[in-house]
Design a protein around this motif. Structure first.
Motif, PDB file in Angstrom:
ATOM      1  N   LEU A 119      76.529  14.781  -8.097  1.00 52.64           N
ATOM      2  CA  LEU A 119      77.634  14.924  -9.012  1.00 52.64           C
ATOM      3  C   LEU A 119      78.490  15.940  -8.937  1.00 52.64           C
ATOM      4  O   LEU A 119      79.793  15.944  -8.333  1.00 52.64           O
ATOM      5  CB  LEU A 119      77.956  14.133 -10.179  1.00 52.64           C
ATOM      6  CG  LEU A 119      77.442  12.409 -10.540  1.00 52.64           C
ATOM      7  CD1 LEU A 119      77.309  12.588 -12.471  1.00 52.64           C
ATOM      8  CD2 LEU A 119      78.481  11.794 -10.577  1.00 52.64           C
ATOM      9  N   PHE A 120      77.672  16.999  -8.912  1.00 44.80           N
ATOM     10  CA  PHE A 120      78.644  18.019  -8.585  1.00 44.80           C
ATOM     11  C   PHE A 120      79.787  18.361  -7.422  1.00 44.80           C
ATOM     12  O   PHE A 120      80.339  18.875  -7.224  1.00 44.80           O
ATOM     13  CB  PHE A 120      77.328  19.493  -9.173  1.00 44.80           C
ATOM     14  CG  PHE A 120      78.160  20.757  -9.301  1.00 44.80           C
ATOM     15  CD1 PHE A 120      78.785  21.384 -10.089  1.00 44.80           C
ATOM     16  CD2 PHE A 120      77.730  21.528  -8.365  1.00 44.80           C
ATOM     17  CE1 PHE A 120      79.189  22.402  -9.516  1.00 44.80           C
ATOM     18  CE2 PHE A 120      77.974  23.337  -8.051  1.00 44.80           C
ATOM     19  CZ  PHE A 120      79.461  23.268  -9.243  1.00 44.80           C
ATOM     20  N   VAL A 121      78.700  17.726  -6.606  1.00 45.92           N
ATOM     21  CA  VAL A 121      78.952  18.067  -4.872  1.00 45.92           C
ATOM     22  C   VAL A 121      80.268  17.387  -4.971  1.00 45.92           C
ATOM     23  O   VAL A 121      81.563  17.697  -3.911  1.00 45.92           O
ATOM     24  CB  VAL A 121      78.151  17.664  -3.675  1.00 45.92           C
ATOM     25  CG1 VAL A 121      78.041  17.794  -2.376  1.00 45.92           C
ATOM     26  CG2 VAL A 121      77.108  18.898  -3.883  1.00 45.92           C
ATOM     27  N   LEU A 122      79.872  16.044  -5.421  1.00 43.50           N
ATOM     28  CA  LEU A 122      81.388  15.145  -5.257  1.00 43.50           C
ATOM     29  C   LEU A 122      82.898  15.747  -5.742  1.00 43.50           C
ATOM     30  O   LEU A 122      84.127  16.020  -5.385  1.00 43.50           O
ATOM     31  CB  LEU A 122      81.272  13.817  -5.934  1.00 43.50           C
ATOM     32  CG  LEU A 122      80.032  12.908  -5.098  1.00 43.50           C
ATOM     33  CD1 LEU A 122      80.013  11.975  -5.973  1.00 43.50           C
ATOM     34  CD2 LEU A 122      80.712  12.363  -3.835  1.00 43.50           C
ATOM     35  N   VAL A 123      82.871  16.521  -6.541  1.00 49.11           N
ATOM     36  CA  VAL A 123      83.373  16.780  -7.718  1.00 49.11           C
ATOM     37  C   VAL A 123      83.889  18.075  -7.483  1.00 49.11           C
ATOM     38  O   VAL A 123      85.032  18.107  -6.762  1.00 49.11           O
ATOM     39  CB  VAL A 123      82.827  17.091  -9.287  1.00 49.11           C
ATOM     40  CG1 VAL A 123      84.013  18.443 -10.215  1.00 49.11           C
ATOM     41  CG2 VAL A 123      82.571  16.654 -10.129  1.00 49.11           C
ATOM     42  N   LEU A 124      83.106  19.213  -7.038  1.00 52.19           N
ATOM     43  CA  LEU A 124      83.441  19.512  -6.140  1.00 52.19           C
ATOM     44  C   LEU A 124      84.437  19.376  -4.628  1.00 52.19           C
ATOM     45  O   LEU A 124      85.259  20.331  -4.010  1.00 52.19           O
ATOM     46  CB  LEU A 124      82.912  21.021  -5.080  1.00 52.19           C
ATOM     47  CG  LEU A 124      81.836  21.788  -5.888  1.00 52.19           C
ATOM     48  CD1 LEU A 124      80.614  22.777  -5.624  1.00 52.19           C
ATOM     49  CD2 LEU A 124      82.694  22.876  -6.399  1.00 52.19           C
ATOM     50  N   ALA A 158      86.543  16.577  -4.389  1.00 51.40           N
ATOM     51  CA  ALA A 158      86.995  16.052  -4.985  1.00 51.40           C
ATOM     52  C   ALA A 158      88.498  17.577  -4.828  1.00 51.40           C
ATOM     53  O   ALA A 158      89.237  17.289  -4.881  1.00 51.40           O
ATOM     54  CB  ALA A 158      87.667  16.171  -5.649  1.00 51.40           C
ATOM     55  N   LEU A 159      87.556  18.573  -5.263  1.00 53.17           N
ATOM     56  CA  LEU A 159      88.722  19.700  -6.439  1.00 53.17           C
ATOM     57  C   LEU A 159      89.004  19.820  -4.853  1.00 53.17           C
ATOM     58  O   LEU A 159      90.120  20.684  -4.876  1.00 53.17           O
ATOM     59  CB  LEU A 159      87.732  20.404  -6.733  1.00 53.17           C
ATOM     60  CG  LEU A 159      88.490  21.762  -7.383  1.00 53.17           C
ATOM     61  CD1 LEU A 159      89.563  21.686  -8.294  1.00 53.17           C
ATOM     62  CD2 LEU A 159      87.189  22.483  -7.804  1.00 53.17           C
ATOM     63  N   PHE A 160      87.822  19.818  -3.839  1.00 55.05           N
ATOM     64  CA  PHE A 160      89.038  20.669  -2.782  1.00 55.05           C
ATOM     65  C   PHE A 160      89.824  19.590  -1.848  1.00 55.05           C
ATOM     66  O   PHE A 160      90.952  20.335  -1.592  1.00 55.05           O
ATOM     67  CB  PHE A 160      87.890  21.111  -1.453  1.00 55.05           C
ATOM     68  CG  PHE A 160      87.396  22.727  -1.429  1.00 55.05           C
ATOM     69  CD1 PHE A 160      87.970  23.744  -1.928  1.00 55.05           C
ATOM     70  CD2 PHE A 160      85.493  22.550  -2.034  1.00 55.05           C
ATOM     71  CE1 PHE A 160      87.221  24.820  -1.960  1.00 55.05           C
ATOM     72  CE2 PHE A 160      85.186  23.690  -2.462  1.00 55.05           C
ATOM     73  CZ  PHE A 160      85.843  24.804  -2.351  1.00 55.05           C
ATOM     74  N   VAL A 161      89.197  18.317  -2.219  1.00 52.99           N
ATOM     75  CA  VAL A 161      90.657  18.095  -1.178  1.00 52.99           C
ATOM     76  C   VAL A 161      91.963  17.051  -1.957  1.00 52.99           C
ATOM     77  O   VAL A 161      92.695  17.431  -1.445  1.00 52.99           O
ATOM     78  CB  VAL A 161      89.849  16.102  -1.501  1.00 52.99           C
ATOM     79  CG1 VAL A 161      90.547  15.464  -0.577  1.00 52.99           C
ATOM     80  CG2 VAL A 161      88.731  17.103   0.002  1.00 52.99           C
ATOM     81  N   LEU A 162      91.497  17.561  -3.178  1.00 51.97           N
ATOM     82  CA  LEU A 162      92.805  16.671  -3.452  1.00 51.97           C
ATOM     83  C   LEU A 162      93.864  18.054  -4.050  1.00 51.97           C
ATOM     84  O   LEU A 162      94.708  18.300  -4.339  1.00 51.97           O
ATOM     85  CB  LEU A 162      92.299  15.946  -4.935  1.00 51.97           C
ATOM     86  CG  LEU A 162      91.735  15.158  -4.882  1.00 51.97           C
ATOM     87  CD1 LEU A 162      91.406  13.962  -5.700  1.00 51.97           C
ATOM     88  CD2 LEU A 162      93.043  13.708  -3.912  1.00 51.97           C
ATOM     89  N   PRO A 210      93.387  21.624  -7.543  1.00 51.61           N
ATOM     90  CA  PRO A 210      93.713  21.749  -8.741  1.00 51.61           C
ATOM     91  C   PRO A 210      94.441  20.657  -9.483  1.00 51.61           C
ATOM     92  O   PRO A 210      94.541  20.503 -10.748  1.00 51.61           O
ATOM     93  CB  PRO A 210      93.533  23.200  -9.420  1.00 51.61           C
ATOM     94  CG  PRO A 210      94.103  23.233  -7.951  1.00 51.61           C
ATOM     95  CD  PRO A 210      93.629  22.833  -6.923  1.00 51.61           C
ATOM     96  N   GLU A 211      95.915  20.844  -8.748  1.00 53.81           N
ATOM     97  CA  GLU A 211      96.686  20.126  -9.586  1.00 53.81           C
ATOM     98  C   GLU A 211      96.108  18.587  -9.547  1.00 53.81           C
ATOM     99  O   GLU A 211      97.129  18.083 -10.939  1.00 53.81           O
ATOM    100  CB  GLU A 211      98.404  20.267  -8.706  1.00 53.81           C
ATOM    101  CG  GLU A 211      98.318  21.801  -8.618  1.00 53.81           C
ATOM    102  CD  GLU A 211      97.855  22.927  -7.562  1.00 53.81           C
ATOM    103  OE1 GLU A 211      97.193  21.652  -6.739  1.00 53.81           O
ATOM    104  OE2 GLU A 211      97.937  23.719  -8.265  1.00 53.81           O
ATOM    105  N   ARG A 212      96.640  17.788  -9.064  1.00 57.29           N
ATOM    106  CA  ARG A 212      96.168  15.885  -8.780  1.00 57.29           C
ATOM    107  C   ARG A 212      94.864  16.005  -9.420  1.00 57.29           C
ATOM    108  O   ARG A 212      94.586  14.535  -9.088  1.00 57.29           O
ATOM    109  CB  ARG A 212      95.994  15.298  -7.503  1.00 57.29           C
ATOM    110  CG  ARG A 212      98.212  16.252  -6.712  1.00 57.29           C
ATOM    111  CD  ARG A 212      98.014  15.072  -5.362  1.00 57.29           C
ATOM    112  NE  ARG A 212      97.349  16.234  -4.459  1.00 57.29           N
ATOM    113  CZ  ARG A 212      97.202  15.558  -3.438  1.00 57.29           C
ATOM    114  NH1 ARG A 212      98.434  14.550  -2.840  1.00 57.29           N
ATOM    115  NH2 ARG A 212      96.625  16.320  -2.435  1.00 57.29           N
ATOM    116  N   LEU A 213      93.874  16.792  -9.422  1.00 56.06           N
ATOM    117  CA  LEU A 213      92.579  16.737  -9.831  1.00 56.06           C
ATOM    118  C   LEU A 213      92.417  15.849 -10.892  1.00 56.06           C
ATOM    119  O   LEU A 213      92.009  14.941 -11.256  1.00 56.06           O
ATOM    120  CB  LEU A 213      91.888  17.799  -9.809  1.00 56.06           C
ATOM    121  CG  LEU A 213      90.274  17.150  -9.467  1.00 56.06           C
ATOM    122  CD1 LEU A 213      89.612  16.298  -9.341  1.00 56.06           C
ATOM    123  CD2 LEU A 213      88.509  18.377  -9.831  1.00 56.06           C
ATOM    124  N   PRO A 214      93.242  15.887 -12.011  1.00 56.74           N
ATOM    125  CA  PRO A 214      92.771  15.743 -13.128  1.00 56.74           C
ATOM    126  C   PRO A 214      94.090  14.020 -13.598  1.00 56.74           C
ATOM    127  O   PRO A 214      92.900  13.100 -13.867  1.00 56.74           O
ATOM    128  CB  PRO A 214      93.965  16.164 -14.127  1.00 56.74           C
ATOM    129  CG  PRO A 214      94.136  17.493 -13.266  1.00 56.74           C
ATOM    130  CD  PRO A 214      93.328  17.342 -12.006  1.00 56.74           C
TER     131      PRO A 214
END
Length: 132
Positions: free
Chosen positions: A9-14, A16-20, A22-26
């Motif tokens: 899960l931590f790797v998936l969040v990382l 997602a953070l790089f792909v999306l 910090p503005e679009r992640l929430p």
């Protein structure tokens, strides 16, 4: 179901953070949560509707599936090759079938008859070190 650990899960969040970013992640997390909630509600509604319509027949339909659970669990255990090999290596071996008695043929000489009978009964032939 997906076998997600904390590390995965931590790797998936990382990712997602790089792909999306910090503005679009929430907003993406909110959208994902809402859609997962909708899918769960749809599945629960469909399950309840099937239970209402089939009633007691549902248990009769599920009975053959219950018999298949044990073989399916055995197949699921084969997903991990290490566990499958260890299970088969450490399991008690199946007994070997007994050898079939072979009748003595007419070509057997009296000197060979005792060794032929011994071999037919499953005995181990004598070892001759000079012959090898």
């Amino acid at each position: 179901m997906f076998d997600l650990s904390f590390d995965k899960l931590f790797v998936l969040v990382l990712v997602a953070l790089f792909v999306l970013g910090p503005e679009r992640l929430p907003a993406a997390a909110t959208w994902l949560g809402q859609n997962i909630r909708k899918v769960k509600a749809f599945a629960a509604g469909a399950n309840e509707q099937i239970r209402r319509e089939l009633g007691p027949e549902l248990d009769q339909l599920r009975a053959p599936l219950a018999e298949l659970r044990a073989p399916l669990q055995d197949l699921r255990a084969l997903r991990d090759p290490r566990a499958a090999v260890m299970r088969h290596l450490l399991a008690d071996p199946e007994p070997l079938p007994k050898p079939v008695s072979v009748g003595m043929s007419a070509a057997v000489t009296p000197s060979q008859s005792s060794s032929a009978v011994a071999l037919a009964s499953g005995a181990v032939p004598p070892f001759d070190a000079d012959a090898t």
